[in-house]
Design an enzyme around this catalytic site. Structure first.
Site, mmCIF file in Angstrom:
data_model
loop_
_atom_site.group_PDB
_atom_site.id
_atom_site.type_symbol
_atom_site.label_atom_id
_atom_site.label_comp_id
_atom_site.label_asym_id
_atom_site.label_seq_id
_atom_site.Cartn_x
_atom_site.Cartn_y
_atom_site.Cartn_z
ATOM 1 C CG HIS A 158 7.146 3.430 1.352
ATOM 2 N ND1 HIS A 158 5.619 3.179 1.938
ATOM 3 C CD2 HIS A 158 7.568 4.676 0.703
ATOM 4 C CE1 HIS A 158 5.656 4.178 2.720
ATOM 5 N NE2 HIS A 158 6.577 4.760 2.359
ATOM 6 C CB CYS A 159 3.718 5.642 -3.397
ATOM 7 S SG CYS A 159 3.802 6.505 -4.697
ATOM 8 N N GLY A 160 6.507 6.763 -2.708
ATOM 9 C CA GLY A 160 7.312 7.858 -2.057
ATOM 10 C C GLY A 160 6.809 9.489 -2.010
#
Length: 134
Positions: free
Chosen positions: A92-94
Site C-alpha cells: 500500500h503506497c502512502g
C-alpha cells in the site's frame, strides 16, 4: 519539445492509472460472497461481530476473508489501510494512498523515472537555450 511531451505523457498516464485504475480489488459479487462459512453465518445471525475469527481456507474456493466477507484467491491479500482484498498485492503506497498490485505495478515503476526524465530534459534544453553562442 517532443521528448519532454512524451516523457510527461507517460508520467501523467501512469499517475491516472495509479490514481483511478483498479489495482485488482476483489469485488463483492454473488460468486465471491457465497457460500458464507457456517461460523460466520452463525455469528452474523446472532448479531455478533467477526472479531477474533481467523480466515477460512478452502482448497477449491481460496481464502474467505473475515474482514471483507469475500472469498479471495490465494494470491490476494487484505490491505489493512484500504480495508479491501487485492489480488497480487505488492504494497500500500502512502504517497499515492492506493494499493500497488499487479495491475498497476508497471505504472508505479514508470511514473518516477518518466517524471524525472522530463525534468532533466527541460533543464538540459533550458541550459542549452540560455548558453552563449560559440
Amino acid at each position: 519539445a517532443v521528448l519532454v511531451g512524451v516523457e510527461c505523457l507517460v508520467a501523467v498516464i501512469s499517475l491516472l492509472v495509479i490514481g483511478f485504475g483498479d489495482p485488482g480489488i476483489v469485488k463483492r459479487t454473488p460468486a465471491t460472497i457465497n457460500p458464507i462459512p457456517k461460523e460466520v453465518a452463525e455469528r452474523l445471525r446472532a448479531g455478533e461481530g467477526l472479531d477474533g475469527l481467523q480466515n477460512f481456507v478452502d482448497e477449491s474456493r481460496g481464502v474467505y476473508c473475515v474482514k471483507c466477507c469475500v472469498w479471495r484467491p490465494r494470491n490476494a491479500v487484505h490491505c489493512t489501510t484500504c480495508r479491501r482484498c487485492c489480488r497480487d498485492h505488492d504494497h500500500h503506497c502512502g504517497f499515492y494512498g492506493r494499493c500497488i498490485a499487479k495491475k498497476n505495478l508497471t505504472y508505479f515503476f514508470a511514473v518516477g523515472p518518466a517524471g524525472w526524465a522530463a525534468i532533466v530534459t527541460c533543464i538540459v534544453f533550458a541550459a542549452l537555450a540560455l548558453a552563449p553562442p560559440i
